[in-house]
Design an enzyme around this catalytic site. Structure first.
Site, PDB file in Angstrom:
ATOM      1  N   CYS A 107       0.837  -1.202   0.000  1.00 13.00           N
ATOM      2  CA  CYS A 107       0.000   0.000   0.000  1.00 13.00           C
ATOM      3  C   CYS A 107       0.874   1.255   0.000  1.00 13.00           C
ATOM      4  CB  CYS A 107      -0.978  -0.030   1.166  1.00 13.00           C
ATOM      5  SG  CYS A 107      -2.318   1.189   1.015  1.00 13.00           S
ATOM      6  N   HIS A 213      -3.588  -4.986  -0.342  1.00 19.08           N
ATOM      7  CA  HIS A 213      -3.111  -5.547   0.919  1.00 19.08           C
ATOM      8  C   HIS A 213      -3.145  -7.069   0.854  1.00 19.08           C
ATOM      9  CE1 HIS A 213      -2.928  -1.942   3.588  1.00 19.08           C
ATOM     10  NE2 HIS A 213      -3.735  -1.456   2.663  1.00 19.08           N
ATOM     11  N   GLU A 215      -2.080  -9.140   3.050  1.00 14.39           N
ATOM     12  CA  GLU A 215      -2.410  -9.680   4.376  1.00 14.39           C
ATOM     13  C   GLU A 215      -3.900  -9.579   4.674  1.00 14.39           C
ATOM     14  OE1 GLU A 215      -2.150  -5.286   5.274  1.00 14.39           O
ATOM     15  OE2 GLU A 215      -1.358  -6.704   3.793  1.00 14.39           O
ATOM     16  N   ASP A 261     -22.194  -7.589  16.897  1.00 18.23           N
ATOM     17  CA  ASP A 261     -22.450  -6.684  18.014  1.00 18.23           C
ATOM     18  C   ASP A 261     -21.963  -7.365  19.288  1.00 18.23           C
ATOM     19  OD1 ASP A 261     -23.645  -4.861  16.327  1.00 18.23           O
ATOM     20  OD2 ASP A 261     -25.662  -5.616  16.677  1.00 18.23           O
ATOM     21  N   ASP A 440     -26.948   6.020  13.085  1.00 13.45           N
ATOM     22  CA  ASP A 440     -28.103   5.262  13.576  1.00 13.45           C
ATOM     23  C   ASP A 440     -29.354   6.149  13.539  1.00 13.45           C
ATOM     24  OD1 ASP A 440     -26.523   2.983  14.310  1.00 13.45           O
ATOM     25  OD2 ASP A 440     -25.837   4.100  16.053  1.00 13.45           O
TER      26      ASP A 440
END
Length: 606
Positions: A107, A213, A215, A261, A440
């Site tokens: 990157c 990337h 990884e 969550d 939200d």
């Protein structure tokens, strides 16, 4: 005594040492050029999982002594070059690369090979490759940053390229790119299309670097790293043998994200849960048996229902990685009640997950400035708190309530920024691609669009939905997990956060949460039209068709679900199969080829 959130331990092994199985070929020690920005843990974990020992470079002399260097650049071009210059690494690294010694840049580690970048005018790069890194064209109707899984167009054949198959995709997250040019042509290994073609990997001799990337690119990326580490002594360019089909462009795929969550249950265990319109507790009857043996505090909690327990965070994250999730998001939904730096279990979740999961990880909850409790408590900035999460294995941080506060301050200051918000501080240090803003909103119904308060966006719903059959609403931003409404609306909030430096919007909806009736397309279209950064649709998915609807009818870059995946009501593979059938580009896991001996990946997705 307090320790800095960004602190990490380094390997004490010298670059010349190596641990190998008796009788096995000696493996080189990989010198990791960690300049202290972003998630380097995942690169270290990937190299370790492949069976190699990692040594952190801590002085200029260790660059010349290195057998092979991996440079995982994350953050801004200016920050990276400033650290390299301050530590005295710049000239030794330039000499190391110019001598054609084994080097793999990732990157920003590729971008610093060039002379300069539009990201930080006046800051000189390493100057190995002629040219300047350019920003993606904002007039090209692109969402920037470029975030997601995309393909590679071969420009020359090497052992590195032969490790891949034409249909395999890799993970990108960046706002700046190297453009094809006569000066860069001798270096160009692959191109990728996003608006136009850009250089996505370079190679000359034993010097390799990728914009993507590895990884974070699953088994495909691990195989790229392994091929380089096993063959850097003879990884010269070979004749094109026709293994790749001559295709003219690539397409970025739509992302399917699994969300976890995470919170403590009444017994203090960290669990994955799922709300119904943000209520994560079961109906009281479901918890009656638990109250007999619970402690007094737990008894009070279970009287209103126990926290839904849908599994352990690390185990679920690994399961979703194996099933093909493109990203995994952890939302620490109780963090607003406690200090982040005391939240050690969540840090441990990230550390353990990043050892097993090689796709991007996002963490949200409590990413803000923090002062320790008690007299003389130490204050940590939002950047320092984010750094602790990055060092634990997060690739992106998600900011919720603090983003609302920051946007309201901008409104109160008539559009002027302070530069002090968590969004501005973190994106300034790590780049906007590291910052997600989680919104939200909930509906406030209107009798007509004319009834909408000034400064808010009235949105027409597909059918009457209000208590009085209203078909119009505005979307009120909320904080504290949806428990407190704020005067700003979701559309304006998203626009301001993008201006402050957010790289993505995670768009939830309180009204649709847990309903499994589909995403709120009206909300998503309104927000999508207000920003030029990627949008992740969330809340409401109940079947594979809901994913194709949101992609086709709103143009969002990603869609997220939680409960339907946790309960196995819908499999990630079923969602992707459906999307592929209806012509939506997605990353489909391919049967992995073999892997060499000596790795520690037993059970990985190779």
């Amino acid at each position: 005594m307090s320790t800095a959130p960004g602190a990490s331990s380094s390997s004490s092994a010298s670059p010349s040492s190596s641990s190998t199985t008796p009788g096995a070929p000696r493996r080189p020690v990989v010198s990791l050029l960690d300049y202290g920005a972003g998630n380097v843990r995942s690169v270290r974990n990937a190299i370790t999982a492949l069976g190699y020992e990692v040594h952190d470079v801590s002085s200029p002399g260790e660059i010349d002594a290195a057998e092979v260097i991996v440079f995982p650049g994350v953050g801004s071009f200016g920050s990276a070059m400033e650290v390299l210059n301050t530590k005295g690494f710049t000239q030794p690294l330039r000499e190391y690369i110019s001598a054609d010694r084994p080097f793999f840049g990732i990157c920003l580690g590729m971008q610093t090979l060039f002379e300069a970048s539009e990201e930080c005018p006046g800051v000189a790069g390493l100057g190995i490759i002629k040219g300047t890194i350019k920003h993606f064209d904002p007039s090209a109707s692109l969402s920037v940053p470029h975030i997601g899984w995309n393909g590679l167009l071969m420009q020359k054949q090497t052992k590195l390229i032969r490790a891949l198959r034409p249909q395999e995709l890799v993970y990108f997250v960046h706002s700046y790119r190297a453009m094809p040019s006569p000066e860069a042509a001798p270096w160009a290994l692959t191109l990728t299309t996003y608006g136009t073609n850009f250089i996505s990997a370079v190679q000359q001799g034993r010097v390799v670097a990728t914009q993507f990337h590895p990884e974070k690119s699953g088994s495909t990326g691990l195989r790229i790293l392994q091929t380089f580490l096993e063959n850097f002594g003879s990884i010269e360019v070979e004749a094109n043998d026709g293994l790749w089909r001559p295709i003219a462009e690539t397409r970025v795929s739509k992302r399917v994200i699994a969300c976890l969550d995470v919170r403590s249950n009444d017994e203090g265990d960290l669990v994955v849960t799922k709300g119904d319109q943000y209520d994560v507790r079961e109906a009281p009857a479901a918890a009656e048996d638990a109250t007999a043996t619970a402690a007094t505090a737990a008894t009070a909690a279970t009287a209103r229902g126990a926290v839904r327990n849908l599994g352990k965070p690390v185990a679920l994250a690994r399961r979703y990685y194996d099933e093909g999730a493109d990203e995994i998001t952890f939302l620490n939904i109780t963090s607003f009640r406690q200090g982040v730096l005391d939240d050690l279990p969540m840090l441990q979740v990230l550390e353990k997950a990043s050892e097993q999961v090689f796709v991007p990880l996002t963490v949200g909850g409590g990413i803000r400035g923090y002062t320790e409790e008690g007299e003389g408590g130490k204050a940590w900035t939002a950047v320092e708190v984010a750094a602790r999460y990055f060092r634990a294995g997060a690739d992106k941080v998600s900011i919720g309530s603090d983003a609302v506060t920051a946007a309201e301050e901008v409104v109160a200051r008539h559009g002027k920024r302070t530069g002090l918000s968590a969004i501005e501080q973190i994106s300034g240090r790590y780049g906007r691609q590291a910052v997600v803003v989680s919104i939200d909103p909930r509906r406030v119904y209107l009798s007509s669009p004319d009834a909408c308060p000034a400064g808010h966006t009235p949105v027409e719903l597909p059918e009457p939905a209000g208590p009085n059959k209203e078909k119009w609403c505005w979307y009120q931003a909320t904080i504290k997990g949806g428990r407190e409404g704020r005067p700003i609306d979701a559309v304006r909030l998203a626009h301001i956060c993008a201006e402050l430096g957010a790289g993505e919007i995670l768009l939830n909806c309180v009204d649709m949460d847990g309903q499994c009736k589909g995403f709120d397309l009206a909300l998503i279209r309104a927000v999508r039209a207000a920003v030029t950064i990627p949008v992740i649709a969330s809340s409401g998915a109940g079947c594979p068709r809901h994913f194709s609807e949101v992609f086709n009818r709103t143009g969002v870059e990603a869609a997220l679900a939680a409960g339907i995946f946790h309960r196995r009501e819908v499999e990630i593979s079923a969602v992707k199969s459906h999307l592929k059938e209806v012509g939506i580009p997605v990353r489909v896991a391919l049967p992995p080829p073999g892997i060499g001996e000596g790795s520690q990946l037993g059970g990985m997705d190779f």
